[in-house]
Design a protein around this motif. Structure first.
Motif, PDB file in Angstrom:
ATOM      1  N   TYR A  80       0.845  -1.200   0.000  1.00 51.20           N
ATOM      2  CA  TYR A  80       0.000   0.000   0.000  1.00 51.20           C
ATOM      3  C   TYR A  80       0.881   1.252   0.000  1.00 51.20           C
ATOM      4  O   TYR A  80       1.914   1.301   0.663  1.00 51.20           O
ATOM      5  CB  TYR A  80      -0.942   0.010   1.202  1.00 51.20           C
ATOM      6  CG  TYR A  80      -1.974  -1.088   1.118  1.00 51.20           C
ATOM      7  CD1 TYR A  80      -1.841  -2.254   1.872  1.00 51.20           C
ATOM      8  CD2 TYR A  80      -3.075  -0.978   0.254  1.00 51.20           C
ATOM      9  CE1 TYR A  80      -2.779  -3.274   1.774  1.00 51.20           C
ATOM     10  CE2 TYR A  80      -4.005  -1.994   0.154  1.00 51.20           C
ATOM     11  CZ  TYR A  80      -3.846  -3.140   0.913  1.00 51.20           C
ATOM     12  OH  TYR A  80      -4.764  -4.145   0.808  1.00 51.20           O
ATOM     13  N   TYR A 109      -2.795   2.530   4.142  1.00 55.64           N
ATOM     14  CA  TYR A 109      -3.974   1.701   4.363  1.00 55.64           C
ATOM     15  C   TYR A 109      -3.515   0.400   4.989  1.00 55.64           C
ATOM     16  O   TYR A 109      -2.462  -0.137   4.620  1.00 55.64           O
ATOM     17  CB  TYR A 109      -4.698   1.437   3.048  1.00 55.64           C
ATOM     18  CG  TYR A 109      -5.935   0.576   3.189  1.00 55.64           C
ATOM     19  CD1 TYR A 109      -5.890  -0.788   2.917  1.00 55.64           C
ATOM     20  CD2 TYR A 109      -7.133   1.130   3.626  1.00 55.64           C
ATOM     21  CE1 TYR A 109      -7.011  -1.579   3.077  1.00 55.64           C
ATOM     22  CE2 TYR A 109      -8.262   0.346   3.777  1.00 55.64           C
ATOM     23  CZ  TYR A 109      -8.194  -1.008   3.500  1.00 55.64           C
ATOM     24  OH  TYR A 109      -9.306  -1.783   3.667  1.00 55.64           O
ATOM     25  N   GLU A 156      -8.670  -0.229   7.456  1.00 56.79           N
ATOM     26  CA  GLU A 156      -8.768   1.178   7.833  1.00 56.79           C
ATOM     27  C   GLU A 156      -7.620   1.963   7.229  1.00 56.79           C
ATOM     28  O   GLU A 156      -6.525   1.436   7.022  1.00 56.79           O
ATOM     29  CB  GLU A 156      -8.692   1.346   9.344  1.00 56.79           C
ATOM     30  CG  GLU A 156      -9.793   0.702  10.143  1.00 56.79           C
ATOM     31  CD  GLU A 156      -9.659   0.973  11.631  1.00 56.79           C
ATOM     32  OE1 GLU A 156     -10.430   0.369  12.391  1.00 56.79           O
ATOM     33  OE2 GLU A 156      -8.795   1.782  12.026  1.00 56.79           O
ATOM     34  N   GLY A 157      -7.872   3.258   7.009  1.00 54.68           N
ATOM     35  CA  GLY A 157      -6.774   4.166   6.748  1.00 54.68           C
ATOM     36  C   GLY A 157      -6.016   4.351   8.053  1.00 54.68           C
ATOM     37  O   GLY A 157      -6.640   4.411   9.121  1.00 54.68           O
TER      38      GLY A 157
END
Lengths: 120, 111
Positions: free
Chosen positions: B33, B93, B99-100
């Motif tokens: 990510y 992420y 969740e962020g």
């Protein structure tokens, strides 16, 4: 010019409810995912929730799941956060933020924030 | 306790170069990510500084650069200026949390 303007913050007692709004302008609101991010006084940023462009998909941080509801009205270019069963630890400045759309979950425009204080 | 780890503070003299590290894990940065960086000047909302590990939005000076390797990322600021004094946050992420996630933030002081 992209603008995000939050409103609806204030003082609420523990266990109470509050609805935040975020009025968007300067871009095609219905094309973008949107998020809420909060910041407790003197603390760091914490992601709260996100909603996809047509409102059909949402996700939440574990800390607010079951208590907060994100929604949007694309006809009114407005994002909402319904906050129920509020706790002292929910005290924070709440920012709405636009998803940049690069990979998802990156925030390219932010509002000025609205302060929520949960206290008796 | 933030999911991404940043140093609480860094400092440098005007004109110098500073770096801010951001360490994650196999469920976020290490999972592929991207990492994004935000600058928050005192009393203001955060501003996107770097997205997708190393890309600058329009208007961000090229004194700011980002990189990523393995489970970590870094923000470098060259030619430090007084107006760079701010809090800096990394963000990515996390797939296990869905969740962020943010780092705890780093306060940059320009001496």
């Amino acid at each position: 010019e992209v603008q995000l303007v939050e409103s609806g913050g204030g003082l609420v007692q523990p266990g109470g409810s509050l609805r935040l709004s975020c009025a968007a302008s300067g871009f095609t609101f219905s094309s973008y995912w949107m998020h809420w991010v909060r910041q407790a006084p003197g603390k760091g940023l914490v992601w709260v929730s996100r909603i996809n462009s047509d409102g059909s998909s949402t996700s939440y941080a574990d800390s607010v799941k079951g208590r907060f509801t994100i929604s949007r009205d694309n006809a009114k270019n407005t994002l909402y956060l319904q906050m129920n069963s509020l706790r002292a630890e929910d005290t924070a400045v709440y920012y709405c933020a636009r998803d940049h759309g690069y990979q998802g979950f990156e925030f390219d425009y932010w509002g000025q924030g609205t302060l929520v204080t949960v206290s008796s | 306790q933030s999911v991404l780890t940043q140093p609480p503070s860094v400092s440098g003299a005007p004109g110098q170069r500073v770096t801010i590290s951001c360490t994650g894990s196999s469920s976020n940065i290490g999972a592929g990510y991207d990492v994004h960086w935000y600058q928050q000047l005192p009393g203001t909302a955060p501003k996107l500084l770097i997205y997708g590990n190393s890309n600058r939005p329009s208007g961000v000076p090229d004194r700011f650069s980002g990189s990523k390797s393995g489970t970590s990322a870094s923000l470098a600021i060259t030619g430090l200026q007084a107006e760079d004094e701010a809090d800096y946050y990394c963000q990515s992420y996390d797939s296990s949390l869905s969740e962020g996630v943010f780092g705890g933030g780093t306060k940059l002081t320009v001496l």
